[in-house]
Scaffold this motif. Structure first.
Motif, PDB file in Angstrom:
ATOM      1  N   THR A   1      15.597   9.276 -15.131  1.00 19.47           N
ATOM      2  CA  THR A   1      14.569   9.315 -16.179  1.00 19.47           C
ATOM      3  C   THR A   1      13.696  10.557 -16.125  1.00 19.47           C
ATOM      4  N   GLY A   2      13.682  11.239 -14.994  1.00 21.30           N
ATOM      5  CA  GLY A   2      12.815  12.400 -14.854  1.00 21.30           C
ATOM      6  C   GLY A   2      11.363  12.043 -14.595  1.00 21.30           C
ATOM      7  N   GLN A   3      11.076  10.751 -14.409  1.00 24.45           N
ATOM      8  CA  GLN A   3       9.702  10.322 -14.177  1.00 24.45           C
ATOM      9  C   GLN A   3       9.286  10.608 -12.727  1.00 24.45           C
ATOM     10  N   PRO A   4       7.995  10.929 -12.501  1.00 22.88           N
ATOM     11  CA  PRO A   4       7.529  11.209 -11.137  1.00 22.88           C
ATOM     12  C   PRO A   4       7.676   9.992 -10.227  1.00 22.88           C
ATOM     13  N   ARG A   5       7.976  10.257  -8.978  1.00 18.79           N
ATOM     14  CA  ARG A   5       8.115   9.197  -7.989  1.00 18.79           C
ATOM     15  C   ARG A   5       7.145   9.365  -6.827  1.00 18.79           C
ATOM     16  N   VAL A   6       6.206  10.307  -6.966  1.00 20.29           N
ATOM     17  CA  VAL A   6       5.303  10.632  -5.862  1.00 20.29           C
ATOM     18  C   VAL A   6       3.874  10.712  -6.395  1.00 20.29           C
ATOM     19  N   TRP A   7       2.912  10.289  -5.571  1.00 16.65           N
ATOM     20  CA  TRP A   7       1.485  10.396  -5.881  1.00 16.65           C
ATOM     21  C   TRP A   7       0.860  11.351  -4.864  1.00 16.65           C
ATOM     22  N   TYR A   8      -0.287  11.902  -5.221  1.00 11.93           N
ATOM     23  CA  TYR A   8      -0.870  12.895  -4.316  1.00 11.93           C
ATOM     24  C   TYR A   8      -2.388  12.778  -4.273  1.00 11.93           C
ATOM     25  N   TRP A   9      -2.941  13.347  -3.201  1.00  7.57           N
ATOM     26  CA  TRP A   9      -4.389  13.521  -3.025  1.00  7.57           C
ATOM     27  C   TRP A   9      -4.619  14.959  -2.622  1.00  7.57           C
ATOM     28  N   ARG A  10      -5.675  15.570  -3.144  1.00 10.48           N
ATOM     29  CA  ARG A  10      -5.913  16.987  -2.875  1.00 10.48           C
ATOM     30  C   ARG A  10      -7.386  17.226  -2.578  1.00 10.48           C
ATOM     31  N   GLU A  11      -7.628  18.056  -1.589  1.00 13.80           N
ATOM     32  CA  GLU A  11      -8.979  18.518  -1.281  1.00 13.80           C
ATOM     33  C   GLU A  11      -8.878  20.016  -0.972  1.00 13.80           C
TER      34      GLU A  11
ATOM     35  N   PRO B   1       0.829  -1.213   0.000  1.00 13.40           N
ATOM     36  CA  PRO B   1       0.000   0.000   0.000  1.00 13.40           C
ATOM     37  C   PRO B   1       0.855   1.250   0.000  1.00 13.40           C
ATOM     38  N   ALA B   2       0.260   2.335  -0.429  1.00 15.40           N
ATOM     39  CA  ALA B   2       0.959   3.613  -0.460  1.00 15.40           C
ATOM     40  C   ALA B   2       1.170   4.124   0.964  1.00 15.40           C
ATOM     41  N   LYS B   3       2.330   4.735   1.188  1.00 17.57           N
ATOM     42  CA  LYS B   3       2.656   5.304   2.482  1.00 17.57           C
ATOM     43  C   LYS B   3       2.866   6.811   2.338  1.00 17.57           C
ATOM     44  N   PRO B   4       2.457   7.583   3.334  1.00 19.03           N
ATOM     45  CA  PRO B   4       2.663   9.036   3.261  1.00 19.03           C
ATOM     46  C   PRO B   4       4.145   9.384   3.230  1.00 19.03           C
ATOM     47  N   VAL B   5       4.466  10.459   2.518  1.00 23.24           N
ATOM     48  CA  VAL B   5       5.837  10.955   2.469  1.00 23.24           C
ATOM     49  C   VAL B   5       5.838  12.433   2.824  1.00 23.24           C
ATOM     50  N   ASP B   6       6.982  12.902   3.257  1.00 26.17           N
ATOM     51  CA  ASP B   6       7.143  14.313   3.618  1.00 26.17           C
ATOM     52  C   ASP B   6       7.478  15.105   2.355  1.00 26.17           C
TER      53      ASP B   6
ATOM     54  N   PHE C   1       2.154  10.574  -1.281  1.00 29.11           N
ATOM     55  CA  PHE C   1       2.409   9.166  -0.997  1.00 29.11           C
ATOM     56  C   PHE C   1       3.517   8.646  -1.907  1.00 29.11           C
ATOM     57  N   ASP C   2       4.120   7.536  -1.475  1.00 26.86           N
ATOM     58  CA  ASP C   2       5.245   6.974  -2.222  1.00 26.86           C
ATOM     59  C   ASP C   2       4.823   5.921  -3.233  1.00 26.86           C
ATOM     60  N   ASN C   3       3.520   5.738  -3.434  1.00 22.73           N
ATOM     61  CA  ASN C   3       3.076   4.660  -4.310  1.00 22.73           C
ATOM     62  C   ASN C   3       1.682   5.000  -4.837  1.00 22.73           C
ATOM     63  N   SER C   4       1.322   4.360  -5.911  1.00 22.48           N
ATOM     64  CA  SER C   4      -0.039   4.505  -6.423  1.00 22.48           C
ATOM     65  C   SER C   4      -0.988   3.722  -5.521  1.00 22.48           C
ATOM     66  N   GLY C   5      -2.263   4.004  -5.658  1.00 22.31           N
ATOM     67  CA  GLY C   5      -3.255   3.318  -4.835  1.00 22.31           C
ATOM     68  C   GLY C   5      -4.419   4.242  -4.542  1.00 22.31           C
ATOM     69  N   PHE C   6      -4.973   4.103  -3.334  1.00 19.03           N
ATOM     70  CA  PHE C   6      -6.152   4.866  -2.963  1.00 19.03           C
ATOM     71  C   PHE C   6      -5.951   5.488  -1.588  1.00 19.03           C
ATOM     72  N   HIS C   7      -6.589   6.630  -1.410  1.00 20.08           N
ATOM     73  CA  HIS C   7      -6.428   7.341  -0.145  1.00 20.08           C
ATOM     74  C   HIS C   7      -7.054   6.517   0.978  1.00 20.08           C
TER      75      HIS C   7
ATOM     76  N   ALA D   1      12.144  13.232  -2.872  1.00 19.70           N
ATOM     77  CA  ALA D   1      12.627  13.465  -4.237  1.00 19.70           C
ATOM     78  C   ALA D   1      11.449  13.253  -5.178  1.00 19.70           C
ATOM     79  N   TRP D   2      10.949  14.333  -5.764  1.00 16.95           N
ATOM     80  CA  TRP D   2       9.732  14.265  -6.564  1.00 16.95           C
ATOM     81  C   TRP D   2       9.910  13.424  -7.830  1.00 16.95           C
ATOM     82  N   PHE D   3      11.096  13.519  -8.471  1.00 19.32           N
ATOM     83  CA  PHE D   3      11.287  12.896  -9.769  1.00 19.32           C
ATOM     84  C   PHE D   3      12.563  12.052  -9.766  1.00 19.32           C
ATOM     85  N   ASP D   4      12.552  11.013 -10.602  1.00 21.83           N
ATOM     86  CA  ASP D   4      13.722  10.157 -10.740  1.00 21.83           C
ATOM     87  C   ASP D   4      14.842  10.951 -11.398  1.00 21.83           C
ATOM     88  N   PRO D   5      16.027  10.982 -10.801  1.00 26.03           N
ATOM     89  CA  PRO D   5      17.112  11.800 -11.362  1.00 26.03           C
ATOM     90  C   PRO D   5      17.646  11.284 -12.692  1.00 26.03           C
TER      91      PRO D   5
END
Length: 477
Positions: free
Chosen positions: A204-214, A188-193, A221-227, A198-202
């Protein structure tokens, strides 16, 4: 997803059957040797059909490929006698593989195991290096469409037409990303600070972080998934999301500073208000007490009307608080009405009327003058005189002075200067400064009137003497 396995000893790819690529090539050679032994009993058509049944020289999974491309290849290979035909066919298939690879990846390889290559361009060079590094160069699927043999003076020639599907293998970086992605799917996805992640892979430049917004609230979070609380699907970050989050953080900091300052100002204002409430009665007396209100504290000097008119705002505020805090204290309501008269006289009338019903004597004088105030619009002289007289009867010195002033100006029918004098004298006895001045004015008027009377009498006597003398002289004649 099926992945190609590799030999633990030499790292060479293994087929889906568990055999090494070399073993599959060997099996193909054995199959072709069997085909050679059967060649004498097969027609050319049936021989070609047998070759079509032969499996690919190198096996791979589609998941191993970054892309696949099918190209036509035709090769001719000479041989001296029948005993050399199998070797010729092997050379022809090797050349088929090499030509197909050269068409697809842009390089001409001399052998699937050699590193020598004629590089067509820099992009091809990079891809070729990736192929060599992964040891997957030459992954092909060969479909033989036609195979012909002809006799030559030197022996014979073998002609093979094929369709070859070439697998361009994935780079180590891509394979690593896929492995990481597969690993992420297992947890499961875990929260990150967001301040340290590190937002992007140094590489490939690909994103390494997922987010939820309200609204303006973000969670990362450090992984895909659901809040975990809302069940909303987590979204992959992009540069725009990172920028918006940073802007929201800065905006939040500014708002926090402004909120702290605003709350501090509110606390200060509330402290001042509470201080005013605690001193409301004192401030109301200080700003609006009537100087001749006999019910005011003896220690309070009172505020003259001219002073109150020029600074009525603080008096209204203080007396409103005092009247609310001490509703039974009539003095504060009277002083509030007095403050209203300086700026909003209409608001004073109902307060004064209530106070008069409660026989608060100072209210009668203010009410009488309110009836004469042009801002109120009543212009009720009779009502004003009645209010002055009632207040004077209750002992209010202001009402006595107001009534005496009206009498001295001749605005009260049936009243003479003697009554005005008595009123002024009575109010002066209660300490009213204007009453004392009124007494002096009346006494001066009476003195001047008496002096005028005596002068008139003397003038009359002199006139009568002159008249008498004249008459006497006439008689003696």
């Amino acid at each position: 997803m099926t992945a190609t396995s590799f030999d633990a000893a030499d790292g060479r790819p293994r087929s889906r059957l568990g055999r090494s690529v070399g073993e599959e090539i060997a099996s193909v050679v054995l199959l072709k040797s069997s085909a050679r032994r059967l060649h004498g009993g097969l027609t050319p058509a049936s021989f070609t059909a047998l070759l079509l049944l032969l499996g690919p020289a190198l096996a791979y999974d589609d998941s191993d490929c970054a892309r696949q491309e099918t190209v036509p290849v035709s090769v001719d290979e000479d041989f001296g006698n029948w005993s050399e035909m199998d070797a010729a066919r092997k050379r022809a298939l090797d050349r088929t593989n090499q030509l197909a690879i050269s068409q697809v990846v842009g390089v001409e390889v001399k052998s699937s195991r050699e590193n020598r290559a004629e590089i067509v361009n820099s992009d091809a060079e990079q891809r070729f290096k990736q192929l060599e590094q992964t040891n997957l160069a030459g992954f092909v699927r060969v479909k033989i469409l036609e195979e012909n043999r002809k006799t030559t003076e030197a022996g014979g020639a073998l002609s093979i037409k094929s369709e070859v599907t070439v697998c361009v293998p994935k780079s180590q970086t891509v394979r690593k990303e896929e492995q990481e992605r597969a690993a992420r799917q297992q947890r499961p996805a875990k929260p990150v600070d967001p301040t340290t992640v590190a937002w992007f892979d140094p590489v490939t430049g690909q994103p390494r972080v997922w987010y939820w917004r309200e609204g303006s609230n973000y969670e990362f979070f450090d992984n895909s998934g659901f809040h975990p609380r809302t069940g909303d699907k987590l979204l992959i970050v992009g540069r725009r999301v990172v920028t918006e989050w940073r802007q929201s953080v800065e905006r939040g900091k500014r708002e926090a500073v402004e909120r702290v300052q605003r709350e501090a100002a509110q606390r200060e204002a509330e402290a001042q208000r509470q201080a005013k409430i605690a001193r409301a009665g004192e401030l109301c007396d200080q700003f609006a007490a009537g100087p001749y209100d006999l019910d005011r504290p003896k220690t309070t000097a009172g505020v003259a009307w001219e002073v109150l008119r020029s600074a009525g705002g603080p008096a209204v505020e203080a007396c409103e608080m005092a009247a609310r805090q001490y509703p039974e204290e009539r003095r504060y309501r009277y002083q509030l009405a007095r403050a209203y008269q300086a700026s909003e006289p209409r608001k004073a009338l109902p307060l004064l009327q209530v106070l008069m019903r409660q026989n608060y004597r100072a209210a009668y004088d203010n009410y009488g003058w309110a009836l004469l105030d042009t801002r109120v619009g009543r212009n009720d002289l009779a009502g004003a005189l009645a209010s002055f007289r009632q207040g004077a009867n209750l002992g209010d010195p202001d009402a006595m002075v107001s009534l005496a002033t009206m009498i001295s100006k001749g605005r009260v029918e049936g009243a003479g200067q003697e009554e005005a004098y008595r009123l002024f004298k009575r109010a002066a006895g209660l300490g009213h400064r204007e009453a004392s001045e009124g007494v002096d004015r009346l006494m001066e008027g009476q003195r001047q009137a008496e002096q005028q009377r005596l002068q008139n009498e003397q003038a009359a006597r002199a006139f009568m003497g002159l008249v008498g003398g004249a008459l006497g002289g006439i008689g003696r004649r």
